[in-house]
Design a protein around this motif. Structure first.
Motif, PDB file in Angstrom:
ATOM      1  N   GLY A 114       0.816  -1.221   0.000  1.00 38.37           N
ATOM      2  CA  GLY A 114       0.000   0.000   0.000  1.00 38.37           C
ATOM      3  C   GLY A 114       0.840   1.257   0.000  1.00 38.37           C
ATOM      4  N   CYS A 115       1.998   1.204  -0.641  1.00 40.22           N
ATOM      5  CA  CYS A 115       2.949   2.317  -0.599  1.00 40.22           C
ATOM      6  C   CYS A 115       2.398   3.613  -1.177  1.00 40.22           C
ATOM      7  N   CYS A 116       1.503   3.520  -2.169  1.00 40.66           N
ATOM      8  CA  CYS A 116       0.988   4.717  -2.848  1.00 40.66           C
ATOM      9  C   CYS A 116      -0.328   5.204  -2.248  1.00 40.66           C
ATOM     10  N   LYS A 117      -0.632   4.777  -1.049  1.00 38.63           N
ATOM     11  CA  LYS A 117      -1.875   5.173  -0.386  1.00 38.63           C
ATOM     12  C   LYS A 117      -2.019   6.688  -0.303  1.00 38.63           C
ATOM     13  N   PHE A 118      -0.912   7.385  -0.060  1.00 36.41           N
ATOM     14  CA  PHE A 118      -0.949   8.840   0.072  1.00 36.41           C
ATOM     15  C   PHE A 118      -0.362   9.541  -1.157  1.00 36.41           C
ATOM     16  N   GLY A 119      -0.238   8.808  -2.244  1.00 37.06           N
ATOM     17  CA  GLY A 119       0.285   9.384  -3.476  1.00 37.06           C
ATOM     18  C   GLY A 119       1.700   8.925  -3.755  1.00 37.06           C
ATOM     19  N   CYS A 120       2.067   8.935  -5.018  1.00 35.38           N
ATOM     20  CA  CYS A 120       3.381   8.430  -5.425  1.00 35.38           C
ATOM     21  C   CYS A 120       4.527   9.364  -5.068  1.00 35.38           C
ATOM     22  N   CYS A 121       4.209  10.596  -4.692  1.00 31.97           N
ATOM     23  CA  CYS A 121       5.264  11.555  -4.341  1.00 31.97           C
ATOM     24  C   CYS A 121       5.238  11.903  -2.856  1.00 31.97           C
ATOM     25  N   HIS A 122       4.559  11.090  -2.063  1.00 31.26           N
ATOM     26  CA  HIS A 122       4.506  11.353  -0.628  1.00 31.26           C
ATOM     27  C   HIS A 122       5.895  11.196  -0.013  1.00 31.26           C
ATOM     28  N   ALA A 123       6.197  12.026   0.984  1.00 29.24           N
ATOM     29  CA  ALA A 123       7.550  12.054   1.559  1.00 29.24           C
ATOM     30  C   ALA A 123       7.998  10.686   2.068  1.00 29.24           C
ATOM     31  N   HIS A 124       7.102   9.946   2.713  1.00 27.59           N
ATOM     32  CA  HIS A 124       7.523   8.655   3.278  1.00 27.59           C
ATOM     33  C   HIS A 124       7.875   7.664   2.173  1.00 27.59           C
ATOM     34  N   LEU A 125       7.158   7.729   1.045  1.00 22.85           N
ATOM     35  CA  LEU A 125       7.436   6.818  -0.054  1.00 22.85           C
ATOM     36  C   LEU A 125       8.739   7.196  -0.755  1.00 22.85           C
ATOM     37  N   CYS A 126       8.967   8.499  -0.941  1.00 26.60           N
ATOM     38  CA  CYS A 126      10.218   8.947  -1.562  1.00 26.60           C
ATOM     39  C   CYS A 126      11.415   8.528  -0.720  1.00 26.60           C
ATOM     40  N   CYS A 127      11.275   8.654   0.592  1.00 27.12           N
ATOM     41  CA  CYS A 127      12.362   8.279   1.497  1.00 27.12           C
ATOM     42  C   CYS A 127      12.572   6.763   1.481  1.00 27.12           C
ATOM     43  N   ALA A 128      11.472   6.003   1.461  1.00 29.21           N
ATOM     44  CA  ALA A 128      11.574   4.539   1.438  1.00 29.21           C
ATOM     45  C   ALA A 128      12.241   4.063   0.150  1.00 29.21           C
ATOM     46  N   TRP A 129      11.989   4.761  -0.948  1.00 28.57           N
ATOM     47  CA  TRP A 129      12.545   4.359  -2.236  1.00 28.57           C
ATOM     48  C   TRP A 129      14.011   4.772  -2.373  1.00 28.57           C
ATOM     49  N   CYS A 130      14.318   6.015  -1.957  1.00 31.12           N
ATOM     50  CA  CYS A 130      15.665   6.554  -2.166  1.00 31.12           C
ATOM     51  C   CYS A 130      16.638   6.212  -1.043  1.00 31.12           C
ATOM     52  N   CYS A 131      16.138   6.161   0.196  1.00 32.25           N
ATOM     53  CA  CYS A 131      17.026   5.884   1.337  1.00 32.25           C
ATOM     54  C   CYS A 131      16.236   5.218   2.461  1.00 32.25           C
ATOM     55  N   PRO A 132      15.897   3.941   2.290  1.00 30.87           N
ATOM     56  CA  PRO A 132      15.062   3.248   3.277  1.00 30.87           C
ATOM     57  C   PRO A 132      15.667   3.191   4.675  1.00 30.87           C
ATOM     58  N   VAL A 133      16.985   3.192   4.785  1.00 33.63           N
ATOM     59  CA  VAL A 133      17.606   3.132   6.119  1.00 33.63           C
ATOM     60  C   VAL A 133      17.350   4.426   6.887  1.00 33.63           C
ATOM     61  N   ALA A 134      17.272   5.555   6.182  1.00 27.64           N
ATOM     62  CA  ALA A 134      16.953   6.820   6.844  1.00 27.64           C
ATOM     63  C   ALA A 134      15.529   6.790   7.389  1.00 27.64           C
ATOM     64  N   LEU A 135      14.581   6.285   6.594  1.00 24.51           N
ATOM     65  CA  LEU A 135      13.199   6.166   7.065  1.00 24.51           C
ATOM     66  C   LEU A 135      13.123   5.189   8.228  1.00 24.51           C
ATOM     67  N   MET A 136      13.923   4.134   8.175  1.00 25.95           N
ATOM     68  CA  MET A 136      13.982   3.191   9.290  1.00 25.95           C
ATOM     69  C   MET A 136      14.407   3.903  10.566  1.00 25.95           C
ATOM     70  N   GLY A 137      15.381   4.801  10.469  1.00 28.16           N
ATOM     71  CA  GLY A 137      15.826   5.559  11.631  1.00 28.16           C
ATOM     72  C   GLY A 137      14.734   6.445  12.191  1.00 28.16           C
ATOM     73  N   GLN A 138      13.898   7.002  11.308  1.00 27.46           N
ATOM     74  CA  GLN A 138      12.798   7.851  11.768  1.00 27.46           C
ATOM     75  C   GLN A 138      11.737   7.029  12.502  1.00 27.46           C
TER      76      GLN A 138
END
Length: 257
Positions: A82-106
Motif C-alpha cells: 500500500g505504498c501509494c496510499k498517500f500518493g506516489c510523491c509522498h515524503a515517506h514513499l520517496c524516502c523509502a525508495w531513495c534511502c530506506p535506512v533513513a526512514l527506518m531511523g525515523q
C-alpha cells in the motif's frame, strides 16, 4: 500484556491533571476526531469539539497525559504493497525508495528505540535518527574509497571479455565485507523494528510463523519500512517530512490558558 516499546496513541489513559491548555489544530478536522499534542514534554490526546475546527484554529482543552497500556489495534492499517496510499510523491514513499535506512531511523525514533533496534531511554532514542544517518554516510564514504572497478566488456574474437583494471585482492575483500556489514545491519534492525511494531499494535504473524519479520525485511525492505512508517503515524493529520528525526512535522504548539 506489557510492552517495552510503548503503546498506540489511542491507548486508555489515566487523568493525572486538569490543566486547561490551548492547542492549534494541525488541519481542518470534523467533530470527534482525535489527534495528539505535546505539552510539558508529555503527549496527550485532543478530541475535536462538536463544531469541528479549521487548520490553525486554537481550542482550549484539558491537559490529560496518557498513561499507556499495551493494547493495540490488532491489524495493519494497510498492506505491504500500500505504498501509494498517500500518493506516489509522498515524503515517506520517496524516502523509502531513495534511502530506506533513513526512514527506518525515523520509525525507530517514533518507537523510542536505539539505532541498533533496542528499546531505549529518551536521552538515547532522541539521537537515533542522527546515528542512523552517520551509518549511511560512513557506508557511502567507505564505499567510494574501497570501490572496485566496474566491468568493462569488449568484444574480442567474437567473445565479450572484461578489460577493466584488476583491483587488489584486499580491496575486493574490504568492499565485500563493507557491503555485507551494511546489509546485515539493515536486515537485523528492520527485523527487530517490525517485531516491535507488531508487539505494540498486537498484530499477529500471518505467514512464515516465527520468521515473518525477517522475510519481509529481507525480500522487500523498502515496502516493509514504508508500511511501518504508515502504521506508526497518521499522515492524514500530521504531515510527513523527509529530514526530521521522526519523519513528521512537530506536534501542534500548546499554550497554558
Amino acid at each position: 500484556m506489557s510492552s517495552k516499546y510503548g503503546a498506540v496513541p489511542s491507548a486508555s489513559a489515566v487523568v493525572t491533571g486538569d490543566i486547561m491548555v490551548e492547542v492549534e489544530a494541525p488541519a481542518t478536522l470534523s467533530a470527534g476526531y482525535k489527534f495528539d499534542a505535546m505539552y510539558d514534554g508529555q503527549t496527550f490526546s485532543v478530541t475535536v469539539p462538536p463544531a469541528g475546527v479549521t487548520k490553525g484554529q486554537r481550542i482550549a482543552v484539558p491537559f490529560r497525559p496518557l498513561m499507556p497500556t499495551a493494547e493495540g489495534t490488532g491489524e495493519w492499517k494497510d498492506g505491504l504493497c500500500g505504498c501509494c496510499k498517500f500518493g506516489c510523491c509522498h515524503a515517506h514513499l520517496c524516502c523509502a525508495w531513495c534511502c530506506p535506512v533513513a526512514l527506518m531511523g525515523q520509525v525507530l525514533t517514533r518507537m523510542k528505540m536505539s539505532w541498533l533496534g533496542n528499546a531505549a531511554v529518551e536521552t538515547e532514542y532522541r539521537s537515533t535518527f542522527r546515528k542512523t544517518l552517520y551509518v549511511i554516510i560512513v557506508y557511502f564514504v567507505l564505499g567510494l574509497i574501497f570501490a572496485t572497478p566496474s566491468p568493462e566488456l569488449t568484444k574480442i574474437n567474437g567473445a565479450y571479455v572484461d578489460v577493466s583494471p584488476t583491483a587488489p585482492t584486499w580491496k575486493i575483500i574490504v568492499n565485500n565485507v563493507l557491503n555485507l556489514s551494511f546489509g546485515l545491519y539493515t536486515l537485523i534492525v528492520l527485523t527487530k523494528l517490525r517485531a516491535a511494531v507488531r508487539e505494540r499494535y498486537s498484530i499477529q504473524e500471518e505467514h512464515c510463523a516465527g520468521c515473518e519479520d525477517c522475510c519481509c525485511a529481507f525480500w522487500c525492505g523498502c515496502c516493509t519500512v514504508a508500511q511501518l512508517a504508515r502504521q506508526t503515524a497518521d499522515y492524514d493529520v500530521q504531515r510527513a517530512k523527509c529530514c526530521t528525526d521522526t519523519g513528521l512535522e512537530p506536534l501542534p504548539p500548546v499554550l497554558t490558558v
